[in-house]
Design an enzyme around this catalytic site. Structure first.
Site, PDB file in Angstrom:
ATOM      1  N   LYS A 170       0.908  -1.231  -0.160  1.00  8.57           N
ATOM      2  CA  LYS A 170      -0.047   0.253   0.143  1.00  8.57           C
ATOM      3  C   LYS A 170       0.779   1.221   0.170  1.00  8.57           C
ATOM      4  CE  LYS A 170      -4.041  -1.895   2.199  1.00  8.57           C
ATOM      5  NZ  LYS A 170      -5.198  -1.707   3.079  1.00  8.57           N
TER       6      LYS A 170
ATOM      7  N   GLY B  83      -1.757   0.934  12.795  1.00  3.49           N
ATOM      8  CA  GLY B  83      -1.003   0.454  11.826  1.00  3.49           C
ATOM      9  C   GLY B  83      -1.583   1.250  10.409  1.00  3.49           C
TER      10      GLY B  83
HETATM   11  N1  LIG Z   1     -12.511  -4.308   6.855  1.00  7.73           N
HETATM   12  C1  LIG Z   1     -11.619  -3.583   5.881  1.00  7.73           C
HETATM   13  O1  LIG Z   1     -12.193  -3.211   4.881  1.00  7.73           O
HETATM   14  C2  LIG Z   1     -10.370  -3.638   6.131  1.00  7.73           C
HETATM   15  C3  LIG Z   1      -9.557  -2.589   5.336  1.00  7.73           C
HETATM   16  C4  LIG Z   1      -8.271  -2.571   5.444  1.00  7.73           C
HETATM   17  C5  LIG Z   1      -7.404  -3.400   6.561  1.00  7.73           C
HETATM   18  N2  LIG Z   1      -8.322  -4.358   7.170  1.00  7.73           N
HETATM   19  C6  LIG Z   1      -7.746  -5.145   8.316  1.00  7.73           C
HETATM   20  O2  LIG Z   1      -7.116  -4.442   9.381  1.00  7.73           O
HETATM   21  C7  LIG Z   1      -6.160  -4.922   9.872  1.00  7.73           C
HETATM   22  C8  LIG Z   1      -4.963  -4.262  10.116  1.00  7.73           C
HETATM   23  O3  LIG Z   1      -4.387  -3.911   8.844  1.00  7.73           O
HETATM   24  P1  LIG Z   1      -3.027  -2.988   9.010  1.00  7.73           P
HETATM   25  O4  LIG Z   1      -2.924  -2.600   7.515  1.00  7.73           O
HETATM   26  O5  LIG Z   1      -3.334  -1.648   9.802  1.00  7.73           O
HETATM   27  O6  LIG Z   1      -1.958  -3.507   9.485  1.00  7.73           O
HETATM   28  P2  LIG Z   1      -0.691  -3.295  10.019  1.00  7.73           P
HETATM   29  O7  LIG Z   1      -0.302  -1.965   9.388  1.00  7.73           O
HETATM   30  O8  LIG Z   1       0.320  -4.378  10.023  1.00  7.73           O
HETATM   31  O9  LIG Z   1      -1.070  -2.666  11.663  1.00  7.73           O
HETATM   32  C9  LIG Z   1      -1.493  -4.122  12.441  1.00  7.73           C
HETATM   33  C10 LIG Z   1      -1.768  -3.351  13.750  1.00  7.73           C
HETATM   34  O10 LIG Z   1      -2.332  -4.654  14.715  1.00  7.73           O
HETATM   35  C11 LIG Z   1      -1.449  -4.370  15.806  1.00  7.73           C
HETATM   36  N3  LIG Z   1      -1.594  -5.552  16.232  1.00  7.73           N
HETATM   37  C12 LIG Z   1      -1.047  -6.799  15.665  1.00  7.73           C
HETATM   38  N4  LIG Z   1      -1.230  -7.983  16.688  1.00  7.73           N
HETATM   39  C13 LIG Z   1      -1.435  -7.459  17.668  1.00  7.73           C
HETATM   40  C14 LIG Z   1      -1.634  -7.905  18.958  1.00  7.73           C
HETATM   41  N5  LIG Z   1      -1.505  -9.353  19.215  1.00  7.73           N
HETATM   42  N6  LIG Z   1      -1.986  -7.135  20.213  1.00  7.73           N
HETATM   43  C15 LIG Z   1      -2.259  -6.015  20.176  1.00  7.73           C
HETATM   44  N7  LIG Z   1      -2.048  -5.263  18.748  1.00  7.73           N
HETATM   45  C16 LIG Z   1      -1.584  -6.082  17.811  1.00  7.73           C
HETATM   46  C17 LIG Z   1      -0.309  -3.698  15.714  1.00  7.73           C
HETATM   47  O11 LIG Z   1       0.290  -3.288  16.795  1.00  7.73           O
HETATM   48  P3  LIG Z   1       2.035  -3.071  17.044  1.00  7.73           P
HETATM   49  O12 LIG Z   1       2.262  -1.825  16.090  1.00  7.73           O
HETATM   50  O13 LIG Z   1       2.283  -2.720  18.418  1.00  7.73           O
HETATM   51  O14 LIG Z   1       2.666  -4.132  16.221  1.00  7.73           O
HETATM   52  C18 LIG Z   1      -0.756  -2.522  14.715  1.00  7.73           C
HETATM   53  O15 LIG Z   1      -1.348  -1.423  15.484  1.00  7.73           O
HETATM   54  C19 LIG Z   1      -5.866  -6.438   9.331  1.00  7.73           C
HETATM   55  O16 LIG Z   1      -6.588  -7.404   9.690  1.00  7.73           O
HETATM   56  C20 LIG Z   1      -6.620  -6.093   7.954  1.00  7.73           C
HETATM   57  O17 LIG Z   1      -7.066  -7.324   7.154  1.00  7.73           O
HETATM   58  C21 LIG Z   1      -9.718  -4.438   7.036  1.00  7.73           C
END
Ligand SMILES: NC(=O)c1ccc[n+]([C@@H]2O[C@H](COP(=O)([O-])OP(=O)(O)OC[C@H]3O[C@@H](n4cnc5c(N)ncnc54)[C@H](OP(=O)(O)O)[C@@H]3O)[C@@H](O)[C@H]2O)c1
Length: 294
Positions: free
Chosen positions: A73, A134
Site C-alpha cells: 500500500k 497500523g
Molecule cells: N475491513 C476492511 O475493509 C479492512 C481494510 C483494510 C485492512 N483491514 C484489516 O485491518 C487489520 C490491520 O491492518 P493494517 O494494514 O493496519 O496492519 P498493520 O499496519 O500491520 O498494523 C497492525 C496493527 O495491529 C496491531 N497488532 C497486531 N497484533 C497485535 C496483538 N497481538 N495485540 C495488539 N495489537 C496487535 C499492531 O500493533 P503494533 O504496532 O504494536 O505491532 C498494529 O497496530 C488487518 O486485519 C486487515 O485485514 C480491514
C-alpha cells in the site's frame, strides 16, 4: 445473467494484488456485482511479489483497476502518475484506477470505515477510541479527523501511536491502558487481533478478548473494563463473520459494525470508480459473506 460470451477479448480486467493474497475475498463481491449488472468486467485475486512489475503489467496489458493489499500500500505510490488528497495524507494507497493510461491512486479504506460509522452517528466532537496504529488505523484517523471527531489512539508499540498522533493532532497511549477510558462514544479495533483464534501476545487487549496464550497478568482482565454499555463498535477484521471483539461488544449492547461491512463499503467505492455504475451493495455483501469463516 450475461447475455453474451464471457469472458471475451473486450472484458475489462481488475484484480486484488498482494502477498500473501490467496485468501482474498474481494473477487467474490466484485464479480457478483459485475454479473448482477451484466457488465463485461472480471476481477481476479493475484498473489504478487513485485509491485513495480505489477504496475508495469497494468500499463502494458491495460488492466483497468487494482485493489492493493499488504504489503504494497505504501510502496505502490511512487509508481503512479497521480494520487488523491487522502493518499497524500495517509501515505498509503489501496486502489489504482487506469484512466486511459494514466494511473491514479486512491484510498478507500477510510471511506469504508467512515461510511459505516456515519450511518450510525454524527461524529462531530464525539470521542473515538482507536485500538491499533497500523495502516488501517492511519486511514481511519484521517477520515475521523476531517469529520471533526476527538480521537485517542492506543497501541502496543506506543511510538507508532505517537507518530500518528503528532501528524493528525490526536491523543495517544498504550494499549495496556485501554480499560481506563470511560468516556468514548465509538470503540474501533483497528488491530489485526481477531484474525487468528489465539495470539502469542501478552497485551491487555489480547487478555480482554481471551486470546492471549499467556497466563493472566493484569489487575483486571474483565472485558467490561473496555466495553462500556450501548456504544458503537467497529471491528476492521473481516476474515470472520464474528470475532471475539464483536462478541464482547454484543454482550454490552453495542451497535456493531463488522469488518466485512466496511470491506463492502470500501469495495463499493472501487466498483463505482472502475465501472461508473452504482454498486449493488446488497448483492456484493451477500456473496462476500458466503466466503467468510464463522
Ligand atoms: N475491513 C476492511 O475493509 C479492512 C481494510 C483494510 C485492512 N483491514 C484489516 O485491518 C487489520 C490491520 O491492518 P493494517 O494494514 O493496519 O496492519 P498493520 O499496519 O500491520 O498494523 C497492525 C496493527 O495491529 C496491531 N497488532 C497486531 N497484533 C497485535 C496483538 N497481538 N495485540 C495488539 N495489537 C496487535 C499492531 O500493533 P503494533 O504496532 O504494536 O505491532 C498494529 O497496530 C488487518 O486485519 C486487515 O485485514 C480491514
Amino acid at each position: 445473467m450475461r447475455t453474451y460470451q464471457f469472458p471475451n477479448p473486450n472484458t475489462k480486467i481488475c484484480a486484488s494484488i498482494g502477498f500473501p493474497n490467496k485468501m482474498t475475498k474481494s473477487p467474490f463481491m466484485h464479480n457478483a456485482g459485475f454479473a448482477y449488472l451484466n457488465l463485461n468486467y472480471i476481477y481476479h485475486g493475484w498473489e504478487i511479489e513485485n509491485i513495480k512489475d505489477a504496475i508495469h503489467a497494468m500499463r502494458s496489458f491495460n488492466f483497468l483497476g487494482y485493489s492493493i493489499s499488504m504489503p504494497f500500500k505504501e510502496a505502490v505510490i511512487k509508481y503512479l502518475d497521480h494520487t488523491d488528497e487522502a493518499v497524500q495524507a495517509i501515505k498509503a494507497c489501496n486502489t489504482v484506477f487506469n484512466d486511459n493510461g494514466v494511473l491514479i491512486g486512491f484510498n478507500s479504506d477510510w471511506i469504508g470505515a467512515l461510511t459505516t460509522l456515519k450511518q450510525r452517528i454524527d461524529l462531530h466532537n464525539k470521542h473515538v477510541l482507536i485500538l491499533g496504529a497500523g495502516g488501517t488505523a492511519r486511514a481511519i484517523t484521517y477520515g475521523l479527523k476531517i469529520n471533526n471527531a476527538n480521537i485517542t489512539i492506543l497501541n502496543r508499540n506506543v511510538e507508532r501511536a505517537k507518530k500518528i498522533a503528532e501528524e493528525f493532532d490526536t491523543q495517544y497511549g498504550d494499549i495496556n491502558d485501554s480499560g481506563k477510558f470511560k468516556d468514548y462514544d465509538v470503540l474501533i479495533n483497528a488491530t489485526s487481533v481477531g484474525t487468528k483464534s489465539k495470539e502469542d501476545c501478552d497485551c491487555r487487549l489480547c487478555h480482554f478478548l481471551q486470546l492471549s496464550t499467556y497466563p493472566p497478568k493484569y489487575e483486571s482482565e474483565d472485558s467490561n473494563e473496555l466495553f462500556l454499555e450501548n456504544r458503537i463498535a467497529l471491528d476492521v477484521v473481516f476474515q470472520r463473520n464474528n470475532t471475539e471483539f464483536t462478541q464482547k461488544a454484543q454482550e454490552k449492547n453495542f451497535n456493531i459494525i463488522h469488518g466485512h461491512e466496511m470491506l463492502v463499503e470500501q469495495g463499493a467505492f472501487q466498483f463505482e470508480l472502475f465501472t461508473g455504475q452504482k454498486a449493488p451493495k446488497d448483492v456484493m455483501y451477500s456473496q462476500l459473506k458466503k466466503g467468510l469463516d464463522n
